[in-house]
Design a protein around this motif. Sequence first.
Motif, PDB file in Angstrom:
ATOM      1  N   LEU A  45       0.826  -1.206   0.000  1.00  0.00           N
ATOM      2  CA  LEU A  45       0.000   0.000   0.000  1.00  0.00           C
ATOM      3  C   LEU A  45       0.864   1.262   0.000  1.00  0.00           C
ATOM      4  O   LEU A  45       0.485   2.278  -0.593  1.00  0.00           O
ATOM      5  N   SER A  46       2.019   1.194   0.664  1.00  0.00           N
ATOM      6  CA  SER A  46       2.906   2.361   0.690  1.00  0.00           C
ATOM      7  C   SER A  46       3.430   2.695  -0.701  1.00  0.00           C
ATOM      8  O   SER A  46       3.626   3.871  -1.039  1.00  0.00           O
ATOM      9  N   ILE A  47       3.646   1.665  -1.511  1.00  0.00           N
ATOM     10  CA  ILE A  47       4.102   1.907  -2.890  1.00  0.00           C
ATOM     11  C   ILE A  47       2.971   2.542  -3.696  1.00  0.00           C
ATOM     12  O   ILE A  47       3.195   3.467  -4.493  1.00  0.00           O
ATOM     13  N   ILE A  48       1.733   2.048  -3.491  1.00  0.00           N
ATOM     14  CA  ILE A  48       0.580   2.651  -4.168  1.00  0.00           C
ATOM     15  C   ILE A  48       0.448   4.119  -3.775  1.00  0.00           C
ATOM     16  O   ILE A  48       0.158   4.977  -4.611  1.00  0.00           O
ATOM     17  N   LYS A  49       0.679   4.433  -2.510  1.00  0.00           N
ATOM     18  CA  LYS A  49       0.592   5.821  -2.032  1.00  0.00           C
ATOM     19  C   LYS A  49       1.593   6.702  -2.760  1.00  0.00           C
ATOM     20  O   LYS A  49       1.294   7.854  -3.093  1.00  0.00           O
ATOM     21  N   VAL A  57      -7.872   2.693   1.513  1.00  0.00           N
ATOM     22  CA  VAL A  57      -7.979   2.688   2.975  1.00  0.00           C
ATOM     23  C   VAL A  57      -9.416   2.926   3.422  1.00  0.00           C
ATOM     24  O   VAL A  57      -9.900   2.329   4.383  1.00  0.00           O
ATOM     25  N   ASP A  58     -10.126   3.772   2.691  1.00  0.00           N
ATOM     26  CA  ASP A  58     -11.491   4.136   3.076  1.00  0.00           C
ATOM     27  C   ASP A  58     -12.517   3.094   2.669  1.00  0.00           C
ATOM     28  O   ASP A  58     -13.473   2.823   3.417  1.00  0.00           O
ATOM     29  N   LYS A  59     -12.343   2.467   1.488  1.00  0.00           N
ATOM     30  CA  LYS A  59     -13.405   1.632   0.931  1.00  0.00           C
ATOM     31  C   LYS A  59     -13.055   0.165   0.700  1.00  0.00           C
ATOM     32  O   LYS A  59     -13.953  -0.661   0.530  1.00  0.00           O
ATOM     33  N   CYS A  60     -11.770  -0.179   0.676  1.00  0.00           N
ATOM     34  CA  CYS A  60     -11.390  -1.480   0.136  1.00  0.00           C
ATOM     35  C   CYS A  60     -10.849  -2.490   1.145  1.00  0.00           C
ATOM     36  O   CYS A  60     -10.579  -3.637   0.783  1.00  0.00           O
TER      37      CYS A  60
END
Length: 213
Positions: free
Chosen positions: A176-180, A191-194
């Motif tokens: 997720l940090s790479i996606i960020k 983070v909010d929906k998935c």
Amino acid sequence: MNEVSKGSYIKYFTDDHNVVSKYCVVIKPAIKEYLLNNPRSLFIDGTFSKDSGQLFCFSFMDCNHHIQPMGCLYSKSENTNDITILFNELWNSGLSEAKHIIFVSDDGTAINAFVQGVIKDHGNIRIEHVKCVSHLLRHMKTILADNDLESKYDLVRMLFYYARRSPTEQLANYFLSIIKDVCEDVYKYIVDKCMSCFIYKYDSPHYSIDTNN
């Protein structure tokens, strides 16, 4: 219908003028097959008909990776009441024997309300609600396009897949940090929906039954 699919039936519902307003189809053999390997994902989805009505379907994936419909309902609009009507028909036709149901759907308001109702009314079984990965990825693609990052979609899709399938929170957070770094708006959406579709958040080991790809 019962002659070719034992225990199956079609049920009609009429309005105040005695005109058919909706109908549902229940496929009994599919319910029995679903129960053979319980728990497994139970998909909820709908589509528009040519007359602007809605056709909702409950389905699952069998051991041969074939999609098996369990039941469907036609009505004029997407609403919690009609989805609940179909579920109750399936429940009374044998689905009540399930010990654990994993609903997979989009983030629709009507479906979310339906699942919350099932959790409230059927506290004797374990209910999970996982958001459909295909719908989530579709929205991520839109977010990337809004940020002029369409070319990064394949990378984000791969990273999201790795994050979702990670057995630990630590490993998931690494991807997720790479996606960020690629697109913070996509990261915030995940983070909010998935997070409900992440393996490490499931109530039980789902590697052998997770078909939400």
